[in-house]
Design an enzyme around this catalytic site. Sequence first.
Site, mmCIF file in Angstrom:
data_model
loop_
_atom_site.group_PDB
_atom_site.id
_atom_site.type_symbol
_atom_site.label_atom_id
_atom_site.label_comp_id
_atom_site.label_asym_id
_atom_site.label_seq_id
_atom_site.Cartn_x
_atom_site.Cartn_y
_atom_site.Cartn_z
ATOM 1 N N HIS A 363 -8.890 -11.695 -1.549
ATOM 2 C CA HIS A 363 -7.658 -10.990 -1.197
ATOM 3 C C HIS A 363 -7.845 -10.009 -0.056
ATOM 4 O O HIS A 363 -6.924 -9.243 0.248
ATOM 5 C CB HIS A 363 -7.110 -10.203 -2.387
ATOM 6 C CG HIS A 363 -6.698 -11.033 -3.552
ATOM 7 N ND1 HIS A 363 -5.398 -11.443 -3.762
ATOM 8 C CD2 HIS A 363 -7.413 -11.539 -4.575
ATOM 9 C CE1 HIS A 363 -5.328 -12.158 -4.870
ATOM 10 N NE2 HIS A 363 -6.540 -12.236 -5.383
ATOM 11 N N LYS A 559 4.779 -0.031 -0.609
ATOM 12 C CA LYS A 559 3.452 -0.642 -0.736
ATOM 13 C C LYS A 559 2.457 0.488 -0.921
ATOM 14 O O LYS A 559 2.797 1.659 -0.749
ATOM 15 C CB LYS A 559 3.096 -1.471 0.502
ATOM 16 C CG LYS A 559 3.330 -0.688 1.811
ATOM 17 C CD LYS A 559 3.088 -1.534 3.051
ATOM 18 C CE LYS A 559 4.245 -2.434 3.418
ATOM 19 N NZ LYS A 559 3.975 -3.849 3.282
ATOM 20 N N ARG A 560 1.231 0.162 -1.277
ATOM 21 C CA ARG A 560 0.227 1.214 -1.354
ATOM 22 C C ARG A 560 0.079 1.900 0.005
ATOM 23 O O ARG A 560 0.331 1.305 1.053
ATOM 24 C CB ARG A 560 -1.133 0.620 -1.805
ATOM 25 C CG ARG A 560 -1.185 0.287 -3.273
ATOM 26 C CD ARG A 560 -0.991 1.519 -4.130
ATOM 27 N NE ARG A 560 -2.152 2.369 -4.082
ATOM 28 C CZ ARG A 560 -3.067 2.453 -5.048
ATOM 29 N NH1 ARG A 560 -2.942 1.767 -6.167
ATOM 30 N NH2 ARG A 560 -4.102 3.244 -4.921
ATOM 31 N N LYS A 565 -1.985 -0.461 6.595
ATOM 32 C CA LYS A 565 -0.579 -0.824 6.404
ATOM 33 C C LYS A 565 0.334 -0.009 7.340
ATOM 34 O O LYS A 565 1.497 -0.302 7.499
ATOM 35 C CB LYS A 565 -0.179 -0.620 4.946
ATOM 36 C CG LYS A 565 -0.921 -1.553 3.981
ATOM 37 C CD LYS A 565 -0.522 -1.280 2.540
ATOM 38 C CE LYS A 565 -1.356 -2.034 1.525
ATOM 39 N NZ LYS A 565 -0.885 -3.424 1.319
ATOM 40 N N THR A 667 3.262 -9.469 -0.438
ATOM 41 C CA THR A 667 4.194 -10.187 -1.312
ATOM 42 C C THR A 667 5.535 -9.453 -1.351
ATOM 43 O O THR A 667 6.569 -10.074 -1.593
ATOM 44 C CB THR A 667 3.628 -10.339 -2.739
ATOM 45 O OG1 THR A 667 3.039 -9.088 -3.130
ATOM 46 C CG2 THR A 667 2.579 -11.422 -2.796
ATOM 47 N N LYS A 671 9.600 -10.721 -1.295
ATOM 48 C CA LYS A 671 10.642 -10.252 -2.221
ATOM 49 C C LYS A 671 11.842 -9.697 -1.460
ATOM 50 O O LYS A 671 12.997 -9.967 -1.802
ATOM 51 C CB LYS A 671 10.077 -9.167 -3.150
ATOM 52 C CG LYS A 671 9.015 -9.692 -4.109
ATOM 53 C CD LYS A 671 8.245 -8.551 -4.799
ATOM 54 C CE LYS A 671 6.964 -9.090 -5.426
ATOM 55 N NZ LYS A 671 6.029 -8.019 -5.839
HETATM 56 C C1 26Q Z 1 -12.595 -2.549 -6.093
HETATM 57 C C2 26Q Z 1 -13.757 -1.914 -6.539
HETATM 58 C C3 26Q Z 1 -13.693 -0.834 -7.369
HETATM 59 C C4 26Q Z 1 -12.470 -0.359 -7.782
HETATM 60 C C5 26Q Z 1 -11.309 -0.978 -7.353
HETATM 61 C C6 26Q Z 1 -11.374 -2.072 -6.508
HETATM 62 C C7 26Q Z 1 -10.138 -2.736 -6.053
HETATM 63 C C8 26Q Z 1 -8.997 -2.728 -6.830
HETATM 64 C C9 26Q Z 1 -7.836 -3.332 -6.406
HETATM 65 C C10 26Q Z 1 -10.088 -3.389 -4.843
HETATM 66 C C11 26Q Z 1 -8.920 -4.002 -4.419
HETATM 67 C C12 26Q Z 1 -7.783 -3.984 -5.207
HETATM 68 C C13 26Q Z 1 -6.524 -4.613 -4.822
HETATM 69 C C14 26Q Z 1 -6.338 -5.329 -3.742
HETATM 70 C C15 26Q Z 1 -5.026 -5.897 -3.405
HETATM 71 O O1 26Q Z 1 -4.019 -5.621 -4.046
HETATM 72 N N1 26Q Z 1 -4.963 -6.737 -2.395
HETATM 73 C C16 26Q Z 1 -3.706 -7.356 -1.997
HETATM 74 O O2 26Q Z 1 -3.579 -8.574 -2.671
HETATM 75 C C17 26Q Z 1 -2.300 -9.155 -2.458
HETATM 76 C C18 26Q Z 1 -2.208 -10.399 -3.291
HETATM 77 O O3 26Q Z 1 -2.994 -11.407 -2.745
HETATM 78 C C19 26Q Z 1 -2.072 -9.426 -0.986
HETATM 79 O O4 26Q Z 1 -0.747 -9.863 -0.841
HETATM 80 C C20 26Q Z 1 -2.312 -8.172 -0.159
HETATM 81 O O5 26Q Z 1 -2.270 -8.507 1.218
HETATM 82 C C21 26Q Z 1 -3.671 -7.572 -0.493
HETATM 83 O O6 26Q Z 1 -3.852 -6.356 0.182
#
Ligand code: 26Q
Length: 820
Positions: A363, A559-560, A565, A667, A671
């Site tokens: 991702h 979004k976050r 972003k 995503t 939407k």
């Molecule tokens: C990693 C290590 C330790 C703690 C937390 C994490 C962690 C947690 C969540 C790393 C990444 C995430 C989330 C990532 C994320 O949401 N990515 C998004 O995924 C979507 C679905 O595929 C995409 O549409 C987005 O582009 C992408 O940013």
Amino acid sequence: MSSKKSKTKQIKPAVSAADISEAVNRHLQQSLGLEREEAGPHELWEALSLAVREIGLQKIRATRQKESSEKARRVYYLSLEFLVGRLLGNNLHNLGIYDQAEKAMAEHGVSLVDVLESESDPALGNGGLGRLAACFMDSLATLDTPAMGYGINYRFGLFKQGIAGGRQTESPDAWREDHFPWGKERPKRKQTVRLYGRVVEKDGKASWEDTKEIMGMPWDVPVTGYNTDTVNTLRLWESRAAEGFDLTSFDRGHYMDSRSKEINAENISQVLYPNDNHDAGKELRLIQQYFFVACSMADLIARYKRENGDSWADFGKKVIMQLNDTHPAIAVAEFMRVLLDEEGFEFDEALKLCRQVFAYTNHTLLPEALEKWPAQLIGKVLPRHMQIIYRINYFFLHTEVEAQWPGDDSMKRRLSIIEEPEQPGGDQIVRMAYLSVVGSNKVNGVAAIHSKLVQDMLFPEFHKMWPEKIVNVTNGVTPRRWLDHCNPELAKLIDSKIKGDWRGKLDLLDKANAYADDPAFQKKFAEIKLDNKRKLAAVIKQECGIEVNPEAIFDVQIKRLHEYKRQQLSLLHIMALYRRLLENPELDVPPRVFIFGAKAAPGYKVAKTIIHAINRVADRINNDRRIKDKLKVVFIPNYRVSLAEKIIPAADVSEQISTAGFEASGTGNMKMALNGALTVGTMDGANVEIAEEVGDDNIFIFGLTVDQVSELRDRGYSSWDIYNSNEELKAVIDWLASGELCPDEPEAFRPIVESLLDRGDYFLTLADYQAYSDAHDRIVDTWKTPAIWWKKAIINSASMGKFSSDRSIADYNRTIWMMD
Ligand code: 26Q
């Protein structure tokens, strides 16, 4: 095999409003101990949810029996996050009993809408990745794909965000304390997990000893599908102490001490890490990952054996484990451990099986998001797994890499799962993405452009070695929640024109393109949007105390909060718009409302500063009478799924403005377009495919492309040059830096300015500024002719068929899981 499987058509439930009423009364009295008269919306929500869960659990049993008898191939979706959102409304829709429930609630003297609003929003995820897992669960059930989700039942989901003095505050989200009727504890299926200890060699066999034991208790949440009797399971693990009280210390009168072990064990499933696209590297996070992976692995192997007997011969045909990013990647080592140490496999055979059953979804390309664990840490927490990782790496480098690039030691160093320290005596690091690629059958990116970058930039050597391995599956969203449920009036309008089942076959929406030019249809479409905007305006008034004009352009960025972003790009542009209005208050522009929703990771300084700056700028603009309400800025606190459901149907403009090459897919972009918003966006992630579907005339694309970004970097990019040559941009940056917007802390916004100028503007915000501003001029121009605007809006909505998560799951079924 599932090819023998018959389609599970929904038997229309013989559930009437009276049946629901009866079940609700029974649960009020027997489950909640309340009299009918004592029940308000929240109690009715719980009783109705219990009634619906009953139907769900019954169908789960039927689904399991059917799958067991068919000895189906099953997909196990392993994810640290499932951002499911509220479940009651969704389940009522999927089970086809929404209207009956509405009637039953009316008999209780409340509106179903109020009942639904009293459900707390399970925030078991950060953002896109977690929400994607939830959309996929919906589509897996809808497509009758035998599947189970495995995750963690966090006691505290993602933090609640408040805004104080413009700054983000965080507080814990004890979401289950308002009760969670959807989860059912399954003590029969509990597991024990081991940690720490050491490896002892006995008769040439490895044995993991002196471990600490943790108990995993599963909670099952039924996942209904649309228009089908299939109900799948989301199994969420909660950690508990394996032993009860430590009796010796209990005897000695240390009652509290005797519980300390328990608290330790329970810690594991206490809290979701709030990082998004950033690796935390904490021991507890590694333990969380292993804990849920080990529970899930033992559980799914036990199920395989119940259904297929003790032979492993069919395992590779019956089991798929999909890794949602590298977060569950330790599963590769755990599976190898079970095969080698408990099931008597030889290494080669074990790795072969591993490579049949695992698949990995990437991702992100952000280097700071790629998980890396110190080998020492894994060696301490999971000593046997660390040995196995070394063993896999040895085989991979000395057999497979050697065959491809004989004698090439630098290639071995480059591709090693273990990164060697730069300095002697430094730490070895385990690259979890490499472990995932080496251990999997397929690797996929989440949008076409992203998958290409995964092949060419992230894993070019792996792509050379295994040209078939890296594939694309473009993300999607469930049209049930993101159109039918959140925008019922638009759903009705579509129903009036499209006779087919667009909720189950979103491609049918395409037929609405025929009405894009129809003035009557445009009028209705616009009225629905306006009505949704009025409702959102009421939410904004309630949450932020700000009055906004529903007739204004609602420009939305939800979004976050992350520098890639580029919320800071919107911020600079809004500041510039404000200055333009001050210079010329009579400027002929339609009124605009810029709406933000975004949580920043608590440790991400610049992101928090951007939130602070947006709020200070908003305060200034919203209270300036001179600009006559032509501009408003709203930051709605605590952005979450239930809020998204209110914002998305009200969006006119969807901001998707990441630096090209950084947003894997997005995503929210899908939407909002589905609900008739026009996108202003870069050629990044799924925007590229959205543009392809709606056509270049119906989207506002701007800015550098991936190729231009890398050319610019190669040429040498100086944000100072742009700052010095763009007067307007220079003025707003100077204003931000001046401290004038934040007199109580004049240096507050320095981190933003430093990031843009002194630290080189890594995300090329200034490079894209003018193009972004020009794109907004085009938006305003288009808005001035309603017939053109609404035509484009309708085309957007009608062209989103591709972005149903049903299509994504069908793609996974065909290209990765080889179902049917
Ligand atoms: C990693 C290590 C330790 C703690 C937390 C994490 C962690 C947690 C969540 C790393 C990444 C995430 C989330 C990532 C994320 O949401 N990515 C998004 O995924 C979507 C679905 O595929 C995409 O549409 C987005 O582009 C992408 O940013």
